[in-house]
Design a protein around this motif. Structure first.
Motif, PDB file in Angstrom:
ATOM      1  N   VAL A  56      36.019  41.696  39.044  1.00  0.00           N
ATOM      2  CA  VAL A  56      37.077  41.287  38.370  1.00  0.00           C
ATOM      3  C   VAL A  56      36.273  39.878  37.498  1.00  0.00           C
ATOM      4  O   VAL A  56      36.174  39.486  36.901  1.00  0.00           O
ATOM      5  N   THR A  59      32.818  40.142  35.211  1.00  0.00           N
ATOM      6  CA  THR A  59      33.769  41.196  33.934  1.00  0.00           C
ATOM      7  C   THR A  59      34.476  40.558  33.110  1.00  0.00           C
ATOM      8  O   THR A  59      34.807  40.894  32.144  1.00  0.00           O
ATOM      9  N   GLU A  60      35.455  39.758  34.131  1.00  0.00           N
ATOM     10  CA  GLU A  60      36.299  38.513  32.771  1.00  0.00           C
ATOM     11  C   GLU A  60      35.733  37.065  32.646  1.00  0.00           C
ATOM     12  O   GLU A  60      35.226  36.346  33.172  1.00  0.00           O
ATOM     13  N   SER A  62      37.164  34.204  31.074  1.00  0.00           N
ATOM     14  CA  SER A  62      37.438  33.210  31.552  1.00  0.00           C
ATOM     15  C   SER A  62      37.739  32.694  32.849  1.00  0.00           C
ATOM     16  O   SER A  62      37.790  31.959  33.404  1.00  0.00           O
ATOM     17  N   LEU A  63      37.154  33.601  33.279  1.00  0.00           N
ATOM     18  CA  LEU A  63      36.664  33.258  35.479  1.00  0.00           C
ATOM     19  C   LEU A  63      35.216  33.030  35.186  1.00  0.00           C
ATOM     20  O   LEU A  63      35.318  32.521  36.850  1.00  0.00           O
ATOM     21  N   GLU A 306      44.788  33.820  37.528  1.00  0.00           N
ATOM     22  CA  GLU A 306      44.366  35.292  36.505  1.00  0.00           C
ATOM     23  C   GLU A 306      43.549  36.148  37.553  1.00  0.00           C
ATOM     24  O   GLU A 306      43.603  37.068  36.291  1.00  0.00           O
ATOM     25  N   ILE A 307      43.338  35.837  39.076  1.00  0.00           N
ATOM     26  CA  ILE A 307      42.829  36.505  39.226  1.00  0.00           C
ATOM     27  C   ILE A 307      44.048  37.967  39.288  1.00  0.00           C
ATOM     28  O   ILE A 307      43.864  39.472  39.395  1.00  0.00           O
ATOM     29  N   ASN A 309      46.415  38.555  37.175  1.00  0.00           N
ATOM     30  CA  ASN A 309      46.738  40.273  36.079  1.00  0.00           C
ATOM     31  C   ASN A 309      45.313  39.980  35.909  1.00  0.00           C
ATOM     32  O   ASN A 309      45.818  41.227  35.322  1.00  0.00           O
ATOM     33  N   ARG A 310      44.908  40.148  36.284  1.00  0.00           N
ATOM     34  CA  ARG A 310      43.451  40.620  35.955  1.00  0.00           C
ATOM     35  C   ARG A 310      43.268  41.916  36.628  1.00  0.00           C
ATOM     36  O   ARG A 310      43.101  43.059  36.117  1.00  0.00           O
ATOM     37  N   LEU A 314      43.894  46.032  35.722  1.00  0.00           N
ATOM     38  CA  LEU A 314      42.728  46.649  35.671  1.00  0.00           C
ATOM     39  C   LEU A 314      42.997  48.023  36.179  1.00  0.00           C
ATOM     40  O   LEU A 314      42.323  49.358  35.816  1.00  0.00           O
ATOM     41  N   ASN A 319      42.802  46.966  29.304  1.00  0.00           N
ATOM     42  CA  ASN A 319      41.552  46.120  29.284  1.00  0.00           C
ATOM     43  C   ASN A 319      42.407  44.666  28.722  1.00  0.00           C
ATOM     44  O   ASN A 319      43.476  44.722  27.549  1.00  0.00           O
ATOM     45  N   PHE A 320      41.637  43.219  28.658  1.00  0.00           N
ATOM     46  CA  PHE A 320      42.010  42.332  27.129  1.00  0.00           C
ATOM     47  C   PHE A 320      42.081  42.514  26.289  1.00  0.00           C
ATOM     48  O   PHE A 320      41.032  43.044  25.619  1.00  0.00           O
TER      49      PHE A 320
END
Length: 320
Positions: A56, A59-60, A62-63, A306-307, A309-310, A314, A319-320
């Motif tokens: 996570v 691949t994200e 925003s993190l 944030e984690i 929600n992702r 997942l 996907n966002f």
């Protein structure tokens, strides 16, 4: 079930100084398969949780921030610690595979102790990250640059590696003419040192110095960071702002407690070992290398929005 590696094989190991035998949990051999159930469950959860968390973060976009980079380091460390000990421990519980070469024993010992010290260094870095985020929010991105984060990670790794090398070099040169049965589930440093038929004072003193120096110094830095954080939080105008600021530290505080509490308990048990049954000590020592790696992804997944929600998206296949 294979019997060639049972404890009666210690006599044959005496003719081959490069072969040792791990006893597992002395006194509880008949319960090894039952004991393996919780350990295997925690190990599986640790692997799934840390791999998911690492995926996570990678691949994200925003993190891709300092806080999550340090969390990714912690995740990798947890994976190394748990995979260094648990496969061999489970092979003892399930198949009675007790034999381990001395070189493999040294490698296992090196990874366990070195990466514990790396983890301690990363926890200090995470405390510094929270200090900058709360006490100097406007300078956060200018202070914690990507290059500084990489340097912090390399320094933590180099410190752990170089401070452990002398201990392992000295241990590798000791003669082992006594029993080759290590009374543990893995190659714990003091359990191996006790088998040497030579003066081991250097290992005893240096090992104690390293633990006190690294753990003690790191705890001082973490404490100083949180003293400054607490002062800043208490100076905020509203209770809502105070709670919001302090809430960003909860996950890190949980990680600190999960890492350092077992270390303190183990040290106390070593000092007052005659009051504690050996199997209790071994169970706690083994528990340490699988429980924090299992819990860290859960704590950060639940407490970090944030984690959370992702990960939720997942597993829903979105996907966002």
């Amino acid at each position: 079930m294979p019997q060639q590696n049972n404890l009666s094989g210690s006599s044959s190991a005496g003719s081959d100084p490069s072969v040792f035998f791990l006893s597992g949990i002395p006194g509880l051999e008949a319960m090894h398969q039952w004991i393996s159930i919780p350990f295997c469950s925690m190990f599986t959860m640790a692997l799934l949780g840390n791999c998911t968390l690492l995926y996570v973060i990678m691949t994200e976009p925003s993190l891709h921030k300092p806080m999550y980079y340090f969390l990714a380091m912690l995740t990798v460390i947890d994976l190394v610690l748990s995979t260094t000990i648990m496969p061999k421990t489970l092979s003892i519980f399930w198949f009675n595979f007790r034999e381990i070469s001395f070189n493999a024993c040294l490698v296992q010992m090196f990874f366990l102790h070195s990466f514990f010290h790396v983890e301690s260094g990363v926890l200090v870095a995470m405390a510094f990250d929270r200090y900058v985020a709360i006490c100097h929010p406007l300078r956060y991105t200018t202070i914690l640059t990507n290059s500084l984060i990489v340097k912090i990670g390399l320094v933590a790794l180099a410190r752990a590696v170089f401070i452990r090398i002398p201990l392992l070099v000295f241990l590798s040169r000791l003669p082992f003419c006594r029993s080759h049965v290590i009374a543990h589930c893995y190659c714990e440093h003091m359990a191996v040192v006790k088998l040497a038929c030579a003066n081991t004072r250097f290992n005893d003193i240096y090992g104690l110095f390293v633990t006190l120096f690294i753990v003690g110094l790191d705890l001082i830095f973490i404490t100083l960071s949180y003293v400054k954080i607490l002062r800043t939080v208490l100076s905020l105008a509203s209770k809502e702002e105070q709670l919001k600021a302090f809430n960003t530290c909860v996950s890190h505080l949980c990680a600190i407690l999960m890492v350092y509490t077992p270390v303190v308990l183990t040290s106390i048990i070593h000092r007052f070992g005659h009051l504690v049954a050996p199997h209790i000590h071994i169970l706690m020592a083994s528990f340490y290398f699988v429980f924090p790696p299992m819990m860290n992804p859960i704590v950060y997944g639940v407490k970090t929005k944030e984690i959370f929600n992702r990960v939720r998206l997942l597993f829903r296949g979105k996907n966002f």
